[in-house]
Design a protein around this motif. Structure first.
Motif, PDB file in Angstrom:
ATOM      1  N   UNK A   1     -14.418   1.445  -2.479  1.00 42.35           N
ATOM      2  CA  UNK A   1     -13.319   2.098  -1.778  1.00 42.35           C
ATOM      3  C   UNK A   1     -12.254   1.058  -1.439  1.00 42.35           C
ATOM      4  N   UNK A   2     -11.012   1.454  -1.629  1.00 41.64           N
ATOM      5  CA  UNK A   2      -9.913   0.558  -1.308  1.00 41.64           C
ATOM      6  C   UNK A   2      -9.875   0.320   0.202  1.00 41.64           C
ATOM      7  N   UNK A   3      -9.619  -0.921   0.601  1.00 43.54           N
ATOM      8  CA  UNK A   3      -9.694  -1.317   2.013  1.00 43.54           C
ATOM      9  C   UNK A   3      -8.770  -0.496   2.910  1.00 43.54           C
ATOM     10  N   UNK A   4      -7.596  -0.148   2.438  1.00 41.53           N
ATOM     11  CA  UNK A   4      -6.644   0.590   3.289  1.00 41.53           C
ATOM     12  C   UNK A   4      -7.191   1.953   3.700  1.00 41.53           C
ATOM     13  N   UNK A   5      -8.058   2.545   2.877  1.00 38.15           N
ATOM     14  CA  UNK A   5      -8.611   3.869   3.186  1.00 38.15           C
ATOM     15  C   UNK A   5      -9.532   3.825   4.408  1.00 38.15           C
ATOM     16  N   UNK A   6     -10.182   2.699   4.622  1.00 39.51           N
ATOM     17  CA  UNK A   6     -11.102   2.565   5.751  1.00 39.51           C
ATOM     18  C   UNK A   6     -10.356   2.470   7.081  1.00 39.51           C
ATOM     19  N   UNK A   7      -9.090   2.088   7.038  1.00 37.92           N
ATOM     20  CA  UNK A   7      -8.281   1.960   8.246  1.00 37.92           C
ATOM     21  C   UNK A   7      -6.865   2.413   7.926  1.00 37.92           C
ATOM     22  N   UNK A   8      -6.690   3.702   7.810  1.00 34.93           N
ATOM     23  CA  UNK A   8      -5.399   4.253   7.382  1.00 34.93           C
ATOM     24  C   UNK A   8      -4.266   3.921   8.355  1.00 34.93           C
ATOM     25  N   UNK A   9      -4.527   4.019   9.646  1.00 32.92           N
ATOM     26  CA  UNK A   9      -3.481   3.732  10.633  1.00 32.92           C
ATOM     27  C   UNK A   9      -3.173   2.244  10.653  1.00 32.92           C
ATOM     28  N   UNK A  10      -4.200   1.409  10.751  1.00 28.60           N
ATOM     29  CA  UNK A  10      -3.994  -0.042  10.761  1.00 28.60           C
ATOM     30  C   UNK A  10      -3.290  -0.527   9.504  1.00 28.60           C
ATOM     31  N   UNK A  11      -3.688   0.014   8.351  1.00 24.43           N
ATOM     32  CA  UNK A  11      -3.055  -0.409   7.099  1.00 24.43           C
ATOM     33  C   UNK A  11      -1.590   0.048   7.049  1.00 24.43           C
ATOM     34  N   UNK A  12      -1.276   1.186   7.635  1.00 28.68           N
ATOM     35  CA  UNK A  12       0.115   1.624   7.700  1.00 28.68           C
ATOM     36  C   UNK A  12       0.917   0.692   8.604  1.00 28.68           C
ATOM     37  N   UNK A  13       0.343   0.330   9.741  1.00 28.55           N
ATOM     38  CA  UNK A  13       1.022  -0.595  10.657  1.00 28.55           C
ATOM     39  C   UNK A  13       1.264  -1.962  10.017  1.00 28.55           C
ATOM     40  N   UNK A  14       0.337  -2.391   9.156  1.00 28.67           N
ATOM     41  CA  UNK A  14       0.455  -3.690   8.477  1.00 28.67           C
ATOM     42  C   UNK A  14       1.284  -3.611   7.196  1.00 28.67           C
ATOM     43  N   UNK A  15       1.736  -2.426   6.810  1.00 31.65           N
ATOM     44  CA  UNK A  15       2.501  -2.262   5.581  1.00 31.65           C
ATOM     45  C   UNK A  15       1.640  -2.299   4.332  1.00 31.65           C
ATOM     46  N   UNK A  16       0.337  -1.993   4.465  1.00 29.70           N
ATOM     47  CA  UNK A  16      -0.601  -2.084   3.342  1.00 29.70           C
ATOM     48  C   UNK A  16      -1.070  -0.718   2.839  1.00 29.70           C
ATOM     49  N   UNK A  17      -0.614   0.365   3.437  1.00 26.61           N
ATOM     50  CA  UNK A  17      -1.049   1.704   3.037  1.00 26.61           C
ATOM     51  C   UNK A  17      -0.064   2.230   1.986  1.00 26.61           C
ATOM     52  N   UNK A  18      -0.520   2.345   0.733  1.00 25.51           N
ATOM     53  CA  UNK A  18       0.399   2.736  -0.347  1.00 25.51           C
ATOM     54  C   UNK A  18       0.832   4.196  -0.311  1.00 25.51           C
ATOM     55  N   UNK A  19       0.258   5.001   0.575  1.00 19.36           N
ATOM     56  CA  UNK A  19       0.643   6.407   0.645  1.00 19.36           C
ATOM     57  C   UNK A  19       1.781   6.660   1.632  1.00 19.36           C
TER      58      UNK A  19
END
Length: 155
Positions: free
Chosen positions: A1-19
């Motif tokens: 599983x891609x790491x951003x999926x495990x932390x959707x909010x955190x990855x969005x805050x870090x600019x790492x969520x591709x969705x």
């Protein structure tokens, strides 16, 4: 599983969520991982500690709901522009499965099978969430671009 999926909010805050489509008040507008109903989007809280709507103070809840409205109108507008048999938008804040505040924005279509057309999306078979044919990909770029354009327009 891609790491951003495990932390959707955190990855969005870090600019790492591709969705992520756009940053909105109190939230991120994201396109859904699956697109069996083309245009499915989710609004993610920008507060990792918010697990339910009532976790936000009233003023932030109102800004979050304003962002829900903004995303729902963008989904409706893009789906109408795509001339895809669009019928309406369903908006749902459920909070049953994922441990963060989020809102589903589902476009609904005339071409949906009759047994599902007037029922909640969750009545569709669970396999729909795993179909490789509808996984978010480059074929969804026109919708993604339309959403981004509509979400970045100021009132």
């Amino acid at each position: 599983m891609e790491a951003w999926r495990a932390d959707r909010v955190g990855s969005a805050l870090r600019g790492e969520n591709p969705t992520v489509l756009a940053r909105l008040p109190e939230a991120f507008a994201v396109i859904g991982d699956v697109q069996w109903l083309p245009g499915y989007c989710v609004l993610l809280t920008d507060d990792p500690s918010a697990t339910r709507f009532s976790d936000l103070p009233r003023d932030r809840r109102l800004r979050y709901l304003d962002s829900v409205d903004h995303l729902a109108i963008a989904v409706e507008t893009a789906c109408v522009e795509a001339d895809s048999g669009f019928r309406r938008v369903n908006i749902e804040i459920l909070g049953s499965a994922d441990p963060f505040l989020h809102t589903h924005v589902w476009p609904r279509y005339e071409w949906e099978p009759e047994q599902f057309r007037s029922k909640p999306v969750w009545c569709y078979p669970p396999e729909r969430w795993r179909e490789s044919a509808t996984v978010l990909g480059s074929r969804h770029d026109p919708l993604r671009k339309a959403f981004t354009r509509l979400l970045t327009v100021t009132d």
